[in-house]
Every structure is written in structure tokens, then in C-alpha cells.
Write a protein that holds these residues in place. Sequence first.
Motif, PDB file in Angstrom:
ATOM      1  N   SER A 138      16.060 -29.351 -29.452  1.00 54.12           N
ATOM      2  CA  SER A 138      15.185 -28.025 -28.729  1.00 54.12           C
ATOM      3  C   SER A 138      14.897 -27.060 -30.109  1.00 54.12           C
ATOM      4  CB  SER A 138      16.174 -27.000 -27.824  1.00 54.12           C
ATOM      5  OG  SER A 138      17.214 -26.876 -28.531  1.00 54.12           O
ATOM      6  N   LEU A 139      15.041 -27.936 -31.240  1.00 53.56           N
ATOM      7  CA  LEU A 139      14.636 -27.133 -32.430  1.00 53.56           C
ATOM      8  C   LEU A 139      12.959 -26.730 -32.645  1.00 53.56           C
ATOM      9  CD1 LEU A 139      12.994 -29.098 -34.573  1.00 53.56           C
ATOM     10  CD2 LEU A 139      14.926 -30.255 -34.645  1.00 53.56           C
ATOM     11  N   MET A 140      12.885 -25.586 -33.423  1.00 52.86           N
ATOM     12  CA  MET A 140      11.733 -25.040 -33.308  1.00 52.86           C
ATOM     13  C   MET A 140      10.637 -25.051 -34.458  1.00 52.86           C
ATOM     14  SD  MET A 140      11.589 -23.506 -30.148  1.00 52.86           S
ATOM     15  CE  MET A 140      10.428 -21.962 -30.267  1.00 52.86           C
ATOM     16  N   THR A 141      11.328 -25.505 -35.630  1.00 53.60           N
ATOM     17  CA  THR A 141      10.532 -25.519 -36.821  1.00 53.60           C
ATOM     18  C   THR A 141       9.344 -26.330 -36.658  1.00 53.60           C
ATOM     19  OG1 THR A 141      12.699 -25.046 -38.063  1.00 53.60           O
ATOM     20  CG2 THR A 141      10.858 -26.153 -39.358  1.00 53.60           C
ATOM     21  N   PRO A 176       4.297 -30.463 -30.092  1.00 58.88           N
ATOM     22  CA  PRO A 176       4.770 -29.540 -29.421  1.00 58.88           C
ATOM     23  C   PRO A 176       4.667 -29.856 -27.834  1.00 58.88           C
ATOM     24  CG  PRO A 176       2.945 -28.659 -30.267  1.00 58.88           C
ATOM     25  CD  PRO A 176       3.292 -30.057 -31.026  1.00 58.88           C
ATOM     26  N   ASP A 177       3.899 -30.915 -27.380  1.00 60.02           N
ATOM     27  CA  ASP A 177       3.533 -30.969 -26.205  1.00 60.02           C
ATOM     28  C   ASP A 177       4.446 -32.202 -25.466  1.00 60.02           C
ATOM     29  OD1 ASP A 177       1.659 -29.069 -26.177  1.00 60.02           O
ATOM     30  OD2 ASP A 177       0.048 -30.559 -27.064  1.00 60.02           O
ATOM     31  N   PRO A 179       7.820 -34.339 -24.609  1.00 61.35           N
ATOM     32  CA  PRO A 179       9.111 -34.025 -24.252  1.00 61.35           C
ATOM     33  C   PRO A 179      10.238 -33.906 -25.366  1.00 61.35           C
ATOM     34  CG  PRO A 179       8.542 -36.052 -23.153  1.00 61.35           C
ATOM     35  CD  PRO A 179       7.411 -35.669 -23.882  1.00 61.35           C
ATOM     36  N   LYS A 180      11.053 -32.905 -25.452  1.00 68.65           N
ATOM     37  CA  LYS A 180      11.546 -32.559 -26.650  1.00 68.65           C
ATOM     38  C   LYS A 180      12.171 -33.378 -27.698  1.00 68.65           C
ATOM     39  CE  LYS A 180      15.880 -30.710 -24.624  1.00 68.65           C
ATOM     40  NZ  LYS A 180      16.766 -29.395 -24.366  1.00 68.65           N
ATOM     41  N   HIS A 181      12.839 -34.478 -27.100  1.00 66.45           N
ATOM     42  CA  HIS A 181      13.072 -35.478 -28.071  1.00 66.45           C
ATOM     43  C   HIS A 181      12.210 -36.333 -28.545  1.00 66.45           C
ATOM     44  CE1 HIS A 181      16.457 -34.849 -25.022  1.00 66.45           C
ATOM     45  NE2 HIS A 181      17.176 -35.055 -25.904  1.00 66.45           N
ATOM     46  N   LYS A 182      10.960 -36.404 -27.971  1.00 72.38           N
ATOM     47  CA  LYS A 182      10.057 -37.247 -28.716  1.00 72.38           C
ATOM     48  C   LYS A 182       9.036 -36.740 -29.511  1.00 72.38           C
ATOM     49  CE  LYS A 182      10.603 -40.516 -24.934  1.00 72.38           C
ATOM     50  NZ  LYS A 182      10.119 -41.057 -23.630  1.00 72.38           N
ATOM     51  N   GLY A 183       9.153 -35.402 -29.809  1.00 74.35           N
ATOM     52  CA  GLY A 183       8.231 -34.756 -30.543  1.00 74.35           C
ATOM     53  C   GLY A 183       8.682 -34.356 -31.910  1.00 74.35           C
ATOM     54  N   ILE A 184       9.658 -35.012 -32.719  1.00 73.39           N
ATOM     55  CA  ILE A 184      10.368 -34.587 -33.779  1.00 73.39           C
ATOM     56  C   ILE A 184      10.322 -35.431 -34.788  1.00 73.39           C
ATOM     57  CG2 ILE A 184      12.714 -34.003 -34.953  1.00 73.39           C
ATOM     58  CD1 ILE A 184      13.555 -32.793 -32.189  1.00 73.39           C
ATOM     59  N   GLY A 227       9.986 -42.502 -41.864  1.00 72.60           N
ATOM     60  CA  GLY A 227       9.648 -43.329 -40.633  1.00 72.60           C
ATOM     61  C   GLY A 227       8.551 -42.933 -39.816  1.00 72.60           C
ATOM     62  N   GLU A 228       8.505 -43.396 -38.728  1.00 77.82           N
ATOM     63  CA  GLU A 228       7.407 -43.059 -37.736  1.00 77.82           C
ATOM     64  C   GLU A 228       7.530 -41.502 -37.464  1.00 77.82           C
ATOM     65  OE1 GLU A 228       6.544 -45.344 -34.062  1.00 77.82           O
ATOM     66  OE2 GLU A 228       7.856 -46.769 -35.059  1.00 77.82           O
ATOM     67  N   ARG A 229       6.240 -41.095 -37.244  1.00 79.42           N
ATOM     68  CA  ARG A 229       5.978 -39.797 -36.536  1.00 79.42           C
ATOM     69  C   ARG A 229       6.719 -39.601 -35.093  1.00 79.42           C
ATOM     70  NH1 ARG A 229       0.137 -38.162 -38.810  1.00 79.42           N
ATOM     71  NH2 ARG A 229       0.900 -39.061 -40.722  1.00 79.42           N
ATOM     72  N   ASN A 230       7.280 -38.556 -34.962  1.00 79.07           N
ATOM     73  CA  ASN A 230       7.904 -38.214 -33.455  1.00 79.07           C
ATOM     74  C   ASN A 230       8.950 -39.216 -33.145  1.00 79.07           C
ATOM     75  OD1 ASN A 230       5.804 -36.043 -33.212  1.00 79.07           O
ATOM     76  ND2 ASN A 230       4.315 -37.592 -32.574  1.00 79.07           N
ATOM     77  N   LYS A 231       9.592 -39.878 -34.227  1.00 77.92           N
ATOM     78  CA  LYS A 231      10.718 -40.694 -33.951  1.00 77.92           C
ATOM     79  C   LYS A 231      11.842 -39.948 -34.566  1.00 77.92           C
ATOM     80  CE  LYS A 231       9.103 -43.978 -31.441  1.00 77.92           C
ATOM     81  NZ  LYS A 231       8.385 -44.969 -31.576  1.00 77.92           N
ATOM     82  N   GLY A 232      11.865 -38.976 -35.175  1.00 77.27           N
ATOM     83  CA  GLY A 232      12.858 -38.170 -35.834  1.00 77.27           C
ATOM     84  C   GLY A 232      14.321 -37.995 -35.180  1.00 77.27           C
ATOM     85  N   PHE A 233      14.199 -37.582 -33.910  1.00 73.44           N
ATOM     86  CA  PHE A 233      15.429 -37.530 -33.025  1.00 73.44           C
ATOM     87  C   PHE A 233      16.268 -38.688 -32.773  1.00 73.44           C
ATOM     88  CE2 PHE A 233      18.069 -36.938 -29.493  1.00 73.44           C
ATOM     89  CZ  PHE A 233      18.895 -35.831 -29.759  1.00 73.44           C
TER      90      PHE A 233
END
Length: 389
Positions: A138-141, A176-177, A179-184, A227-233
Motif C-alpha cells: 500500500s506504499l504511496m511514494t 496508481p491505477d 492493483p496495489k501489488h502490481k504498480g510498484i 528490472g521491469e517496471r511495476n514488478k517491484g513488489f
Amino acid sequence: MDFAFTSEQEELRSEVRSFLEQELAEGRWQPECDAWIQGFDPGFTKRVAERGWIGLTWPRQYGGRERSFVDRLIVTEEMLRYGAPAACHWFADRQIGGSILRYGTEEQREEYLPLIIRGEMYVGLGMSETEAGSDLASLMTKAEEQDNCFLISGQKTWTSGGSYINYIDLFARTDPDAPKHKGITEFLVPMDLPGISRVPMVDITGTEAWNDIFFDNVRVPKKCVIGERNKGFYHVVEELAYERGGMERLMGNYPLYARLKRFVAETKKDGRPLIEEPRVRTLMAELEVEFETGRLLMYKAAAVMDERRPPTIEAATSKVYGTSFEQRLANTAMELLGPYGGLTASSPLAATGGLAVHSYLASKGYSLQAGSSEVLKNIIATRGLGLPS
Ligand SMILES: Cc1cc2nc3c(=O)[nH]c(=O)nc-3n(C[C@H](O)[C@H](O)[C@H](O)COP(=O)(O)OP(=O)(O)OC[C@H]3O[C@@H](n4cnc5c(N)ncnc54)[C@H](O)[C@@H]3O)c2cc1C
């Protein structure tokens, strides 16, 4: 199956011990509890680097030694046994280098791994936020993509070594759009970029080993993405297994343990050593059994790393176990030392040089940092034992 260390491993252990004995003999530092996370000593890190003990498991082409994770554990175990000030390189060596190897580009590997190996790159972990700890997803940065960079704004908290680090391994929301695990996304950000500020946090022991780090429209070049964007989680979940599965979760307070053993052996009550009292004997015996069990769990996690698998379950298990050992050690020390336990190093009457009170206070955070015990028990239950979530 042969559980003994190989002769090469025994040799490595004795080399590390001789080096640390020499350092102590030269009075370069004093053994401290939590020195792996609070002992920032660039000179020490440089000397460790010169011996080739940073990036020990990494490929030779980047300067590593291609040794096993068990070998690495031998090195870190000895550093912890001596309470050596290894914080400058600890995080990069333990998990960031591995993340760069797994997910980084060839250019990033060639740039960063030799820097880490030379003991020049001190990386902090920019995961937690004030409203995102256990539920990291749920991080917001936020990191907004621009033409040639990402514009990053937000706040990280509890960043270990925040005052010293020259890079931060930052997790920020790039979609930001989703699901929360998939946008980091994971970034490796130099700390000297304009817009980054550090504010030390004073913890329960009175030290400033942690910082809040603020990002105010920081322009982070795109080449900092790991790495790949949005795969950070997914990266962070793997990194945490390496973060949790190390000997520092058991031996962060070894200098206290060593002094406590000496104290009960040398202190006399009614003319007899304290250790001969049945209650003291039982407490110390319990600690030793738990300590040795914990060591085996740590070696098991390292063996899993050597199979090139992230030790998710093993690390969760060993961290919960190691953390409770360290908390019990601190409590036992306070019980056995009585009122002297609460004295800090500045008092000549502090029986363990003030280490007991440090450990007693610091150990409250052990079952939170790197994932709370409750959350780790959930992982063990659901992913390890297959229980319903
Ligand atoms: C000494 C120390 C060093 C740290 N170093 C770093 C660092 O270098 N970098 C970094 O990014 N972060 C760091 N942290 C932050 C750490 O990762 C968080 O404190 C931790 O993840 C817990 O988050 P929280 O503090 O927000 O507590 P919360 O997530 O708010 O949890 C509060 C309580 O609720 C419980 N809880 C929460 N969710 C569940 C659940 N699903 N099931 C059961 N119980 C639950 C927790 O176990 C805990 O007891 C550090 C923390 C400490 C104390």
C-alpha cells in the motif's frame, strides 16, 4: 550426509577470525551489539573489501568469488561474533547486489557490483512508509514518468543507516491505477540528487541509526530502474527472504551473550560462581540450546540459497526463531544482572559494559524490523504449512 564444514570453509573462518583479532588488537573498534546495522565504519568496510569478503557469492566477472552462501554465512557469523562495525556494506552485500544480479541490466551489474565489492556503495532500504509497513504493497511514494526521468515524491521511514548511505533501494508507485501489488517499481537512487532530505530518527536506545527520507520532486534518471517496471513488489518479496535469513537475526547481540557467559562464570555469590546456581544454570543452558538450534536454522536457509531458491519459508522461520532468542537473551541478561543491567556504558558498575540495557531496549524492534513476527508466522502458516489464509 556430512554436516561438517569443508577444509576450505574452516580455512575461511580462521582467516576471518585472525583478521578480526588483529583489528581488535590494534584497537580499531570495540565489539558492539547491533554493529552490523549501527556500526558505520567506512575504513573497516574497505579493509573487509580488500580481503574479498564482500560479494563473495557473486560471479567472478564482476569481481566476486563465486563462493557459496554457506561460505558467506561463515564470514558474517564471525563478523557478528566479534561485534564488528560492518553496517556500511551489510545491506548491499546481503540483498541489493543479489537484486541487481537477478533483475538489473548488464550495464547496471557492471557499474554497481564492483562498487559494492570495493566497499564504496552503502545502500539503504527504502521500503517502509508511515502508513505502509506490514502491508508494504500500500506504499504511496509516487514515481511519475517524464521524458527522460521519473519524478519521485514521498516519504520513506525507518531507513537503516539513513545518515550514511550514498544510495537508496527505493520502492515507488509507478502505476496508481493497477492493483496495489502490481504498480510498484524498484529504483536504485543516488542520495545526492536534489530534492532528497534525511531526518534522523532517535530510537528507544537514543541512537540515530535510522532516518526518515523525504523525496520532493526528485528527478531520477530512467537508468536507475531495476528490472521491469511495476514488478517491484515481486522483487521485494524475494529480497526480504535474503534480508530475513541471515545470522544477524540470531547473533546481533553476540557480544552481550559472550559477556554474560563470562559474568556468570566469574561472578561469585556466597563464594561460588553464579553459574552453579540451579536457576542460572538452567537459564544459560536454555539459551545455549536455543542459540545452537538457531544457528542450524540459519545454515539451512543458506543451504537453500545455494540451491538458487529464495529461502522464503526458511528465512521466515529462522527470523522468528532468532528474534525470540535475542529477546530472551536480553531479558535473561537483565534478570541475571539485576539493577546493574540497566546501567549504560558510562557507568563503571555496568557489568556487561552497558550492552544489556542496549539489547533490552533495542530488542523490542527486532520482532518488527524486516517483517513482524506475526506477519512471518502468517507466511509460515499459509505458504509453509499450506493452512488457509
Ligand atoms: C529497528 C527497525 C529498523 C527498520 N529498518 C527498516 C529499513 O531499513 N527499511 C525499511 O524500509 N523499513 C525498516 N523498518 C520498518 C519495518 O519494516 C516495519 O516496522 C515493519 O514492516 C512493520 O510495519 P509497521 O511498523 O508499519 O507496523 P504495522 O504494519 O502497522 O503493524 C503493527 C502491528 O500489527 C501487526 N500486524 C500487521 N499486519 C498483520 C497481519 N496481517 N496479521 C497479523 N498481525 C499483523 C504487526 O505484527 C505489528 O505487531 C524498520 C523497523 C524497525 C523497528
